[in-house]
Write an enzyme that holds these catalytic residues in place. Sequence first.
Site, PDB file in Angstrom:
ATOM      1  N   ASP A 514      -2.347  50.996  44.869  1.00 24.67           N
ATOM      2  CA  ASP A 514      -3.379  50.501  43.958  1.00 24.67           C
ATOM      3  C   ASP A 514      -3.612  51.568  42.883  1.00 24.67           C
ATOM      4  O   ASP A 514      -3.097  52.685  42.968  1.00 24.67           O
ATOM      5  CB  ASP A 514      -4.655  50.247  44.767  1.00 24.67           C
ATOM      6  N   GLU A 517      -2.052  52.415  37.380  1.00 24.87           N
ATOM      7  CA  GLU A 517      -1.840  52.160  35.944  1.00 24.87           C
ATOM      8  C   GLU A 517      -1.454  53.412  35.133  1.00 24.87           C
ATOM      9  O   GLU A 517      -0.702  53.233  34.159  1.00 24.87           O
ATOM     10  CB  GLU A 517      -3.095  51.508  35.349  1.00 24.87           C
ATOM     11  N   ASP A 590      -7.931  42.462  40.343  1.00 23.74           N
ATOM     12  CA  ASP A 590      -9.303  42.269  40.809  1.00 23.74           C
ATOM     13  C   ASP A 590      -9.940  41.022  40.208  1.00 23.74           C
ATOM     14  O   ASP A 590     -10.769  41.090  39.299  1.00 23.74           O
ATOM     15  CB  ASP A 590     -10.137  43.503  40.468  1.00 23.74           C
TER      16      ASP A 590
END
Length: 923
Positions: A514, A517, A590
């Site tokens: 997770d 980015e 999300d």
Amino acid sequence: MRAPARALVFPLVVLLVLVTSAYSWKKEEFRDCNQTPFCKRARSRKPGSCNLRATDVSISDGDLIAKLVPKEENPEQLHNNKPLVLTLSVYQDGVMRVKIDEDDQNPKKKRFQVPDVIEEDFLNTKLWLTRVKEEQIDGDSSFSSVVYLSDGYEGVLRHDPFEIFARESKNGKRVLSINSNGLFDFEQLREKKEGDDWEERFRSHTDTRPYGPQSISFDVSFYGADFVYGIPQHATSLALKPTRGPNVEEYSEPYRLFNLDVFEYLHESPFGLYGSIPFMISHGKARGSSGFFWLNAAEMQIDVLGSDWNSNDSMWPLNNHRVDTLWMSEAGVVDTFFFIGPGPKDVVRQYTSVTGRPSMPQLFATAYHQCRWNYRDEEDVYNVDSKFDEHDIPYDVLWLDIEHTDGKKYFTWDRVLFPNPEEMQNKLAAKGRHMVTIVDPHIKRDESYHIHKEALEKGYYVKDATGKDYDGWCWPGASSYTDLLNPEIRSWWSDKFSLDSYVGSTKYLYIWNDMNEPSVFNGPEVTMPRDALHHGGVEHRELHNLYGYYFHMATSNGLLKRGDGKDRPFVLARAFFAGSQRYGAIWTGDNTAEWEQLRVSVPMVLSLSISGIVFSGADVGGFFGNPETELLVRWYQLGAYYPFFRGHAHHDTKRREPWLFGEKNTQLMREAIHVRYMYLPYFYTLFREANSTGTPVARPLWMEFPGDENTFSNDEAFMVGNGLLVQGVYTERAKHVSVYLPGEESWYDLRSASAYKGGHTHKYEVSEDTIPSFQRAGTIIPRKDRLRRSSTQMENDPYTLVIALNSSQAAEGELYIDDGKSFEFKHGAFVHRRFTFSSGKLISSNAAAPSTAESNLFSSECTVERIILLGLTPGAKTALIEPGNKKVEIELGPIFIEGNGGSVLTIRKPNVRIADDWSIQIL
């Protein structure tokens, strides 16, 4: 995954920043095009502003080489002070590559060219050009250079005005082009002079921009196209809406490709999300499909231009049979690929030949996953596991989020909450189940943390603009980020997943990446500053969209190392780039518990699917918020058909395991999950097809029905393979849903077996236990109908074959089987069967090429226990099975062994082995 700031213990200043960003998505936190100078400049240019022509054309090392030089001094292009070098290469299967870079032999700073994405096998398919044909095009006074592309197609470099396109050789019709509207611009690197102010400021952040503006922009035209698709990731319709042109209001911003941690993203917006794939595919009735890919990892903005966007520029007339687009990037080089199709599956095959075929997942990974932020402790894990058994609900994977660690330090366990992690994993494994733990890229700056200590000593962290280790904020507080552009550091990171290094892990544990980015809570736009420095002096701006890809790669390689190359990895990641399909699964991030988010999940998954990411899904139920029970049930009913099927929830939400909503709703969710398990043989077969050809598991309707215009903008329904059509129910208390069923053949309702006519929109009656789902006439689909705890326990169960006959009383299908976990299938250890039904006879034959499958390496003792016949001409009573000369009765039976459904013609217990050749003649 983002949390309310009270979950973090940060200094007050950082806390205040997080409070404003953690409760809702705020537009002002992120840049728009007008706040992004390279985007604003590119959008301001007029058609025909390109001032370049091609000269010095030659053939060298099998490539066409040319220089691009200004025709005359142009005030708008004074930054183009040196010639540009163009290289055109041709590869097998109709792929043309065009690269454009600066012509500088000894630059102080080299422009970044993306490594590690293009497959080596693809590079070996290069066709060496030996000659170039010169001809005049469209009445030009100068010549154009024409090269062979593939049978029926040519690549063309038009000299003046400069343009590159692929065309049909027979009639000269263009397929795909660059600079047909004269919008090409290339800002070259230059040395800073006194008085130059290259800094860019956004909110409280300053980007030093030491090399000045270095953006590239150009137009791309798709001929014969009605729509364009792809360029994920955005929460928007599958058919990309125009962003510029008359009467374009809603989508006035370009589609942004910039990997960002976006909290509660909007359900209808061109705003960039967690991943970026600069690949676009067009489709239209006039020609079919073509595709375009720009291998560039810097921020990108892409305009889809409306049909009248340049109506005031008579020199550059519109073409009603094409879609024009404008591609803009902050940095990098031009490294583009043209895919000529002509069909949509051809384009996807061509694209994945460049960036890699999707990896073959383990069988367990294609089943149902149960996740929450966070399952509290071992007792919670055991309780959830036992409740699935108590309520007869199958599942395969239980997930642990960040709270299982010791103080947000990855590769560790909170030994108070999880004192016996190995025993916990082994107990789940005894039921055929697995675990996944989270490992994020931010490393806690804690001298007692062995990962940080080692990375610090070795100098393995990304640097800031001053050359010091970059220090940002994420879940652990002060954090640094490993520089995974460096292969040495990727290898070091991969070693951390060994059983010796990751203490408390077992071979049954897999990984979740997770925040890759990378997410930085106190960084500009919640990410790493663009002027941070990587291996070789590469600025972060040049590779930002590649960071999550490298993290996914290194993690996947770590699991490969752990299993000595014998165990297929499973790694789920949030950030991605072109080629991420080689390393695992992706989810859509999300989302929220809203009907609109359920609706947009379908085009989001489809956009990923046609862009190579075939193993994807959305969090079932929505990550944020508390879904009303009806929404949760509808999400399970649809999510059962996502390629990646996982229920997940934020820690501030109420618990929502399937048994917590009353027996009736438990039954509905149980049935939805059971549907997935029934169709696992079909899904697994489709994953193997994707692994072989790139053809996705979940497909837009137009991929299977490319000539049906009614499918081109339909993204409420989707195909699973070529045989199932599914449409969600996207509104509460719905009694009817309009469903378009394409094609000329019938469709059979999966629950009732009723036939519906193709080529029509049907008013489909829905109840709480149904969503529209159909099997296409002419297909044969394998199922396993026994209800088990997990996919592992289904291994020896018998098969059901569902034969849906078309108007010619014919059907066909396939089944792929291997050991479900190893790479032995690459060496021929698999069973691949083809089923055909015609002239009243069902035949099972070997679908594998003789050189690929070795029957002695893998076999299956499973049998066929039922054959369901949909649409069979009335009158049949018995069937003859060969070999064996055995007669069996044809009788009415339930469409499902478990649950409700209609009665169907059934051949019970033919007891033929699934791996053998056999035939069954209807008498």
